[in-house]
Motif scaffolding. Structure first.
Motif, PDB file in Angstrom:
ATOM      1  N   SER A  30       0.752  -1.323   0.137  1.00 41.58           N
ATOM      2  CA  SER A  30       0.222  -0.103   0.085  1.00 41.58           C
ATOM      3  C   SER A  30       0.838   1.279  -0.138  1.00 41.58           C
ATOM      4  N   LEU A  31       0.069   2.608  -0.109  1.00 41.78           N
ATOM      5  CA  LEU A  31       0.828   3.573  -0.125  1.00 41.78           C
ATOM      6  C   LEU A  31       0.457   4.583   0.761  1.00 41.78           C
ATOM      7  N   ASP A  32      -0.625   3.901   1.679  1.00 36.18           N
ATOM      8  CA  ASP A  32      -1.106   4.719   2.780  1.00 36.18           C
ATOM      9  C   ASP A  32      -1.028   4.339   4.082  1.00 36.18           C
ATOM     10  N   GLY A  33      -0.048   3.248   4.414  1.00 32.81           N
ATOM     11  CA  GLY A  33       0.082   2.899   5.315  1.00 32.81           C
ATOM     12  C   GLY A  33      -0.617   1.647   5.970  1.00 32.81           C
ATOM     13  N   SER A  34      -1.580   1.318   5.238  1.00 29.52           N
ATOM     14  CA  SER A  34      -2.438   0.020   5.501  1.00 29.52           C
ATOM     15  C   SER A  34      -1.340  -1.353   5.191  1.00 29.52           C
ATOM     16  N   LYS A  35      -1.624  -2.324   5.967  1.00 34.28           N
ATOM     17  CA  LYS A  35      -0.862  -3.577   5.880  1.00 34.28           C
ATOM     18  C   LYS A  35      -1.630  -4.385   5.008  1.00 34.28           C
ATOM     19  N   LEU A  36      -0.705  -4.979   3.904  1.00 32.41           N
ATOM     20  CA  LEU A  36      -1.158  -5.829   2.982  1.00 32.41           C
ATOM     21  C   LEU A  36      -0.300  -7.037   3.088  1.00 32.41           C
ATOM     22  N   VAL A  37      -0.357  -7.892   2.003  1.00 33.06           N
ATOM     23  CA  VAL A  37       0.579  -8.798   2.187  1.00 33.06           C
ATOM     24  C   VAL A  37       2.036  -8.626   2.160  1.00 33.06           C
TER      25      VAL A  37
ATOM     26  N   PHE B 202       4.607   1.213   1.698  1.00 27.37           N
ATOM     27  CA  PHE B 202       5.648   1.836   1.241  1.00 27.37           C
ATOM     28  C   PHE B 202       5.753   3.223   1.841  1.00 27.37           C
ATOM     29  N   LYS B 203       4.612   3.560   2.501  1.00 27.40           N
ATOM     30  CA  LYS B 203       4.407   4.930   2.918  1.00 27.40           C
ATOM     31  C   LYS B 203       5.388   4.980   4.228  1.00 27.40           C
ATOM     32  N   GLY B 204       6.313   6.050   4.148  1.00 28.03           N
ATOM     33  CA  GLY B 204       7.314   6.317   5.120  1.00 28.03           C
ATOM     34  C   GLY B 204       8.211   5.439   5.389  1.00 28.03           C
ATOM     35  N   ILE B 205       8.282   4.352   4.475  1.00 27.63           N
ATOM     36  CA  ILE B 205       9.482   3.282   4.684  1.00 27.63           C
ATOM     37  C   ILE B 205      10.895   3.655   4.526  1.00 27.63           C
ATOM     38  N   TRP B 206      10.908   4.693   3.554  1.00 27.29           N
ATOM     39  CA  TRP B 206      12.375   5.017   3.325  1.00 27.29           C
ATOM     40  C   TRP B 206      13.293   5.601   4.212  1.00 27.29           C
ATOM     41  N   GLY B 207      14.652   4.958   4.300  1.00 27.26           N
ATOM     42  CA  GLY B 207      15.321   5.148   5.589  1.00 27.26           C
ATOM     43  C   GLY B 207      15.093   4.644   6.875  1.00 27.26           C
ATOM     44  N   LYS B 208      14.095   3.869   6.979  1.00 27.56           N
ATOM     45  CA  LYS B 208      13.681   3.311   8.139  1.00 27.56           C
ATOM     46  C   LYS B 208      14.638   1.906   8.201  1.00 27.56           C
ATOM     47  N   THR B 209      14.871   1.384   9.613  1.00 26.57           N
ATOM     48  CA  THR B 209      15.740   0.320   9.582  1.00 26.57           C
ATOM     49  C   THR B 209      14.662  -0.790   9.840  1.00 26.57           C
ATOM     50  N   GLU B 210      14.627  -1.934   9.065  1.00 24.16           N
ATOM     51  CA  GLU B 210      13.679  -2.993   9.278  1.00 24.16           C
ATOM     52  C   GLU B 210      14.589  -4.318   9.834  1.00 24.16           C
ATOM     53  N   LYS B 211      13.867  -5.012  10.399  1.00 22.48           N
ATOM     54  CA  LYS B 211      14.317  -6.279  10.797  1.00 22.48           C
ATOM     55  C   LYS B 211      13.959  -7.221   9.675  1.00 22.48           C
ATOM     56  N   THR B 212      14.701  -8.102   9.266  1.00 24.09           N
ATOM     57  CA  THR B 212      14.353  -8.983   8.241  1.00 24.09           C
ATOM     58  C   THR B 212      15.036 -10.217   8.565  1.00 24.09           C
ATOM     59  N   SER B 213      14.744 -11.250   7.566  1.00 22.24           N
ATOM     60  CA  SER B 213      15.199 -12.791   7.840  1.00 22.24           C
ATOM     61  C   SER B 213      16.527 -12.832   7.491  1.00 22.24           C
TER      62      SER B 213
ATOM     63  N   MET C 196      12.993   5.571  -6.173  1.00 18.50           N
ATOM     64  CA  MET C 196      12.962   6.950  -6.153  1.00 18.50           C
ATOM     65  C   MET C 196      11.467   7.307  -5.704  1.00 18.50           C
ATOM     66  N   PHE C 197      10.556   6.499  -6.431  1.00 15.57           N
ATOM     67  CA  PHE C 197       9.226   6.653  -5.963  1.00 15.57           C
ATOM     68  C   PHE C 197       8.883   6.298  -4.442  1.00 15.57           C
ATOM     69  N   ILE C 198       9.338   5.310  -4.036  1.00 17.20           N
ATOM     70  CA  ILE C 198       9.105   4.944  -2.560  1.00 17.20           C
ATOM     71  C   ILE C 198       9.612   5.949  -1.601  1.00 17.20           C
ATOM     72  N   GLU C 199      11.004   6.550  -2.014  1.00 16.08           N
ATOM     73  CA  GLU C 199      11.525   7.811  -1.545  1.00 16.08           C
ATOM     74  C   GLU C 199      10.696   8.933  -1.256  1.00 16.08           C
ATOM     75  N   THR C 200       9.771   9.283  -2.334  1.00 24.53           N
ATOM     76  CA  THR C 200       9.014  10.508  -1.973  1.00 24.53           C
ATOM     77  C   THR C 200       7.872  10.106  -1.178  1.00 24.53           C
ATOM     78  N   LEU C 201       7.473   8.848  -0.724  1.00 22.60           N
ATOM     79  CA  LEU C 201       6.317   8.531   0.179  1.00 22.60           C
ATOM     80  C   LEU C 201       6.514   8.779   1.668  1.00 22.60           C
ATOM     81  N   LYS C 202       6.921  10.133   2.021  1.00 24.69           N
ATOM     82  CA  LYS C 202       7.138  10.443   3.360  1.00 24.69           C
ATOM     83  C   LYS C 202       5.831  10.057   4.256  1.00 24.69           C
TER      84      LYS C 202
END
Length: 99
Positions: free
Chosen positions: A26-33, A37-48, A93-99
């Motif tokens: 999603s682009l609005d913060g809602s959780k899907l599969v 992408f909203k606000g994810i740029w630059g964040k630290t994520e825990k991954t496998s 670059m598109f994801i980066e714009t989604l603050k």
């Protein structure tokens, strides 16, 4: 990583739809599969594969080899995409714009 001058956020927005990314992200913060992408740029994520910063390198790797580092709390469901370097960078670059 070399930034291609042809990469553009507007192209990334179009590819987000054309490549079907919008079916799981999603682009609005809602959780899907997959994670929103909203606000994810630059964040630290825990991954496998350990902690990662969401940046150009991680987004490109996730597009091409999505099972390499799956964000915790999400299934390993994303198929690899066949994209050019310009397309991958444009999506990033598109994801980066989604603050």
């Amino acid at each position: 990583m070399f930034i291609h001058f042809d990469a553009q956020a507007d192209l990334g927005k179009k590819l987000f739809k054309d490549k079907g990314c919008n079916a799981c992200h999603s682009l609005d913060g809602s959780k899907l599969v997959g994670p929103s992408f909203k606000g994810i740029w630059g964040k630290t994520e825990k991954t496998s594969g350990g902690e990662v910063t969401v940046d150009l390198a991680y987004v490109t790797e996730s597009i091409r080899t999505p099972l390499a580092k799956v964000v915790e709390g999400y299934p390993p469901a994303m198929p690899p995409a066949v994209v050019t370097d310009v397309e991958a960078q444009s999506i990033a670059m598109f994801i980066e714009t989604l603050k």
